[in-house]
Write a protein that holds these residues in place. Structure first.
Motif, PDB file in Angstrom:
ATOM      1  N   LEU A 225      73.334  92.686  -3.411  1.00  0.00           N
ATOM      2  CA  LEU A 225      71.863  92.743  -3.353  1.00  0.00           C
ATOM      3  C   LEU A 225      71.385  94.044  -2.709  1.00  0.00           C
ATOM      4  N   ARG A 226      72.151  94.523  -1.741  1.00  0.00           N
ATOM      5  CA  ARG A 226      71.773  95.781  -1.062  1.00  0.00           C
ATOM      6  C   ARG A 226      72.149  97.001  -1.905  1.00  0.00           C
ATOM      7  N   GLY A 227      73.088  96.827  -2.850  1.00  0.00           N
ATOM      8  CA  GLY A 227      73.579  97.954  -3.641  1.00  0.00           C
ATOM      9  C   GLY A 227      72.711  98.261  -4.847  1.00  0.00           C
ATOM     10  N   ARG A 228      73.277  99.067  -5.767  1.00  0.00           N
ATOM     11  CA  ARG A 228      72.504  99.487  -6.939  1.00  0.00           C
ATOM     12  C   ARG A 228      73.208  99.181  -8.260  1.00  0.00           C
ATOM     13  N   ALA A 229      74.481  98.769  -8.192  1.00  0.00           N
ATOM     14  CA  ALA A 229      75.260  98.587  -9.430  1.00  0.00           C
ATOM     15  C   ALA A 229      74.737  97.413 -10.255  1.00  0.00           C
ATOM     16  N   PRO A 230      74.847  97.502 -11.585  1.00  0.00           N
ATOM     17  CA  PRO A 230      74.421  96.371 -12.424  1.00  0.00           C
ATOM     18  C   PRO A 230      75.394  95.193 -12.377  1.00  0.00           C
ATOM     19  N   ALA A 231      76.658  95.471 -12.064  1.00  0.00           N
ATOM     20  CA  ALA A 231      77.658  94.402 -12.051  1.00  0.00           C
ATOM     21  C   ALA A 231      78.709  94.681 -10.985  1.00  0.00           C
ATOM     22  N   VAL A 232      79.098  93.631 -10.285  1.00  0.00           N
ATOM     23  CA  VAL A 232      80.044  93.756  -9.181  1.00  0.00           C
ATOM     24  C   VAL A 232      81.098  92.674  -9.340  1.00  0.00           C
ATOM     25  N   VAL A 233      82.378  93.025  -9.085  1.00  0.00           N
ATOM     26  CA  VAL A 233      83.434  92.008  -9.090  1.00  0.00           C
ATOM     27  C   VAL A 233      83.784  91.702  -7.637  1.00  0.00           C
ATOM     28  N   ASP A 234      83.996  90.420  -7.355  1.00  0.00           N
ATOM     29  CA  ASP A 234      84.266  89.957  -5.990  1.00  0.00           C
ATOM     30  C   ASP A 234      85.742  90.145  -5.624  1.00  0.00           C
ATOM     31  N   GLY A 235      86.031  91.055  -4.702  1.00  0.00           N
ATOM     32  CA  GLY A 235      87.404  91.234  -4.217  1.00  0.00           C
ATOM     33  C   GLY A 235      88.130  92.323  -4.999  1.00  0.00           C
ATOM     34  N   ARG A 236      88.926  93.115  -4.245  1.00  0.00           N
ATOM     35  CA  ARG A 236      89.590  94.271  -4.875  1.00  0.00           C
ATOM     36  C   ARG A 236      90.590  93.875  -5.956  1.00  0.00           C
ATOM     37  N   THR A 237      91.368  92.826  -5.688  1.00  0.00           N
ATOM     38  CA  THR A 237      92.398  92.400  -6.654  1.00  0.00           C
ATOM     39  C   THR A 237      91.740  92.061  -7.988  1.00  0.00           C
ATOM     40  N   PHE A 238      90.646  91.317  -7.901  1.00  0.00           N
ATOM     41  CA  PHE A 238      89.997  90.867  -9.136  1.00  0.00           C
ATOM     42  C   PHE A 238      89.222  92.002  -9.816  1.00  0.00           C
ATOM     43  N   ALA A 239      88.747  92.953  -9.015  1.00  0.00           N
ATOM     44  CA  ALA A 239      88.073  94.119  -9.607  1.00  0.00           C
ATOM     45  C   ALA A 239      89.088  94.926 -10.412  1.00  0.00           C
ATOM     46  N   ALA A 240      90.299  95.073  -9.851  1.00  0.00           N
ATOM     47  CA  ALA A 240      91.353  95.820 -10.563  1.00  0.00           C
ATOM     48  C   ALA A 240      91.723  95.070 -11.839  1.00  0.00           C
ATOM     49  N   GLN A 241      91.838  93.747 -11.720  1.00  0.00           N
ATOM     50  CA  GLN A 241      92.195  92.930 -12.877  1.00  0.00           C
ATOM     51  C   GLN A 241      91.147  93.063 -13.996  1.00  0.00           C
ATOM     52  N   ALA A 242      89.874  93.003 -13.618  1.00  0.00           N
ATOM     53  CA  ALA A 242      88.796  93.103 -14.621  1.00  0.00           C
ATOM     54  C   ALA A 242      88.835  94.472 -15.291  1.00  0.00           C
ATOM     55  N   PHE A 243      89.136  95.513 -14.501  1.00  0.00           N
ATOM     56  CA  PHE A 243      89.204  96.868 -15.055  1.00  0.00           C
ATOM     57  C   PHE A 243      90.335  96.960 -16.082  1.00  0.00           C
ATOM     58  N   VAL A 244      91.507  96.453 -15.716  1.00  0.00           N
ATOM     59  CA  VAL A 244      92.667  96.525 -16.618  1.00  0.00           C
ATOM     60  C   VAL A 244      92.391  95.724 -17.900  1.00  0.00           C
ATOM     61  N   PHE A 245      91.864  94.512 -17.741  1.00  0.00           N
ATOM     62  CA  PHE A 245      91.640  93.643 -18.904  1.00  0.00           C
ATOM     63  C   PHE A 245      90.556  94.172 -19.839  1.00  0.00           C
ATOM     64  N   SER A 246      89.526  94.811 -19.272  1.00  0.00           N
ATOM     65  CA  SER A 246      88.411  95.226 -20.143  1.00  0.00           C
ATOM     66  C   SER A 246      88.530  96.666 -20.612  1.00  0.00           C
ATOM     67  N   ARG A 247      89.235  97.526 -19.840  1.00  0.00           N
ATOM     68  CA  ARG A 247      89.234  98.954 -20.182  1.00  0.00           C
ATOM     69  C   ARG A 247      90.592  99.468 -20.645  1.00  0.00           C
ATOM     70  N   LEU A 248      91.695  98.879 -20.149  1.00  0.00           N
ATOM     71  CA  LEU A 248      92.999  99.461 -20.444  1.00  0.00           C
ATOM     72  C   LEU A 248      93.764  98.709 -21.528  1.00  0.00           C
ATOM     73  N   LEU A 249      93.667  97.384 -21.523  1.00  0.00           N
ATOM     74  CA  LEU A 249      94.452  96.604 -22.488  1.00  0.00           C
ATOM     75  C   LEU A 249      93.676  96.415 -23.786  1.00  0.00           C
ATOM     76  N   PRO A 250      94.397  96.418 -24.943  1.00  0.00           N
ATOM     77  CA  PRO A 250      93.721  96.007 -26.172  1.00  0.00           C
ATOM     78  C   PRO A 250      93.269  94.555 -26.006  1.00  0.00           C
ATOM     79  N   SER A 251      92.149  94.196 -26.625  1.00  0.00           N
ATOM     80  CA  SER A 251      91.561  92.873 -26.449  1.00  0.00           C
ATOM     81  C   SER A 251      92.556  91.752 -26.775  1.00  0.00           C
ATOM     82  N   ARG A 252      93.389  91.982 -27.838  1.00  0.00           N
ATOM     83  CA  ARG A 252      94.350  90.947 -28.232  1.00  0.00           C
ATOM     84  C   ARG A 252      95.372  90.675 -27.124  1.00  0.00           C
ATOM     85  N   THR A 253      95.849  91.761 -26.523  1.00  0.00           N
ATOM     86  CA  THR A 253      96.835  91.623 -25.441  1.00  0.00           C
ATOM     87  C   THR A 253      96.186  90.950 -24.236  1.00  0.00           C
ATOM     88  N   ALA A 254      94.974  91.392 -23.905  1.00  0.00           N
ATOM     89  CA  ALA A 254      94.262  90.800 -22.756  1.00  0.00           C
ATOM     90  C   ALA A 254      94.073  89.303 -22.981  1.00  0.00           C
TER      91      ALA A 254
END
Ligand SMILES: NC(=O)c1ccc[n+]([C@@H]2O[C@H](COP(=O)([O-])OP(=O)(O)OC[C@H]3O[C@@H](n4cnc5c(N)ncnc54)[C@H](OP(=O)(O)O)[C@@H]3O)[C@@H](O)[C@H]2O)c1
Length: 273
Positions: A225-254
């Protein structure tokens, strides 16, 4: 009585913020309500279980002295968001912060799912979020202040086999919120999606590495709420996971990896019930 005393008496009271939190009787919603009450925000709590809502409300009033209104409603019902908005308008309650948190999951393959429960999930997780936003956003924009937090999920970031309707409903929440963020730029209204990964709540009793407590997720919401980003992931582990699944892996593999996770030893059913 002096002139100064008189002018002090006439000074308007400072505006007290009011937040509407859906799914506030348990888990992440209850923790968010706690954090908001602690900063002096008055609350409207919504969920189906009126006894649970009332006991949460009593605790908040006792601990923080905030005003708390409870409105038991099934938000998957077609007319519920309109009823809720009308009830608040009729009682003169102005909403400064909307937290769309209520949600259910339906674990198992779609071929084995109850069609009615599948529809109810979409109506609650996506439909009610969109409709409540459409009810409360215009007044916020008109006032030039306010905020909307939509609770999505890391399941929004990739296909979610064995949790398909849930993942798709959260993908809706994420996409909807990102678009709203752009639409509301410069209006004074803050809009953000917060995506938890795994949080210890009635909805999720699984053992998951890096699993978070609802209070930690509530802290992420307050920071978002204090920040400016449109979307935030809760916790570093899960932020890394979301990044890998949405940006690095092909959708089929994810999707294949996510399906192995959600399908692990599950017979199906509504999580959290
Ligand atoms: N826990 C996790 O690992 C996790 C991960 C990612 C995202 N999330 C998201 O976080 C949000 C909160 O979930 P939680 O984990 O805190 O689970 P939870 O404790 O089961 O909370 C869900 C809340 O939603 C309310 N709710 C369910 N169906 C409703 C309906 N038809 N109408 C109105 N309220 C309804 C429930 O209250 P009643 O039963 O009284 O209606 C409950 O308070 C959800 O949107 C969920 O998808 C959770």
């Amino acid at each position: 009585m002096t002139v100064n005393d008189e002018s002090k008496k006439r000074r308007p009271l400072p505006h007290r913020e009011t937040a509407l939190v859906t799914g506030a009787g348990s888990g992440i919603g209850a923790a968010i309500a706690q954090r908001l009450a602690a900063r002096g925000t008055d609350l409207v709590l919504v969920g189906r279980d009126s006894a649970r809502l009332e006991s949460a409300a009593r605790r908040l009033r006792d601990e923080h002295g905030t005003e708390v209104l409870t409105l038991p409603l099934d938000l998957s019902a077609r007319d519920a968001p309109t009823l809720l908005a009308k009830r608040l308008r009729d009682t003169g309650v102005e909403i400064d912060l909307l937290v769309n948190n209520a949600g259910v999951a339906l674990v198992g393959p779609v071929a084995g799912a109850d069609p009615g429960a599948t529809r109810a999930l979409v109506d609650l997780n996506a439909g009610a979020v969109a409709e409540l936003t459409a009810h409360f956003l215009p007044d916020m924009v008109a006032r030039g202040r306010g905020a909307i937090v939509n609770i999505a999920s890391t399941a929004a970031y990739a296909p979610a086999p064995h949790n398909a309707a849930y993942g798709a409903s959260k993908a809706f929440v994420l996409s909807f919120t990102r678009a709203l963020w752009e639409e509301t730029r410069g209006t004074g209204v803050r809009v953000v999606a917060v995506s938890p990964g795994a949080v210890e709540t009635p909805m999720n009793r699984r053992t998951v590495p890096g699993k978070r407590q609802p209070e930690q997720t509530a802290d992420t919401v307050m920071a978002a709420l204090r920040g400016r980003a449109p979307a935030v992931v809760d916790g570093r582990t899960f932020a890394a996971q979301a990044f890998v699944f949405s940006r690095l892996l092909p959708s089929r593999t994810a999707g294949r990896i996510a399906g192995k996770f959600f399908g692990r030893g599950k017979g199906g059913g509504v999580a959290g019930e």
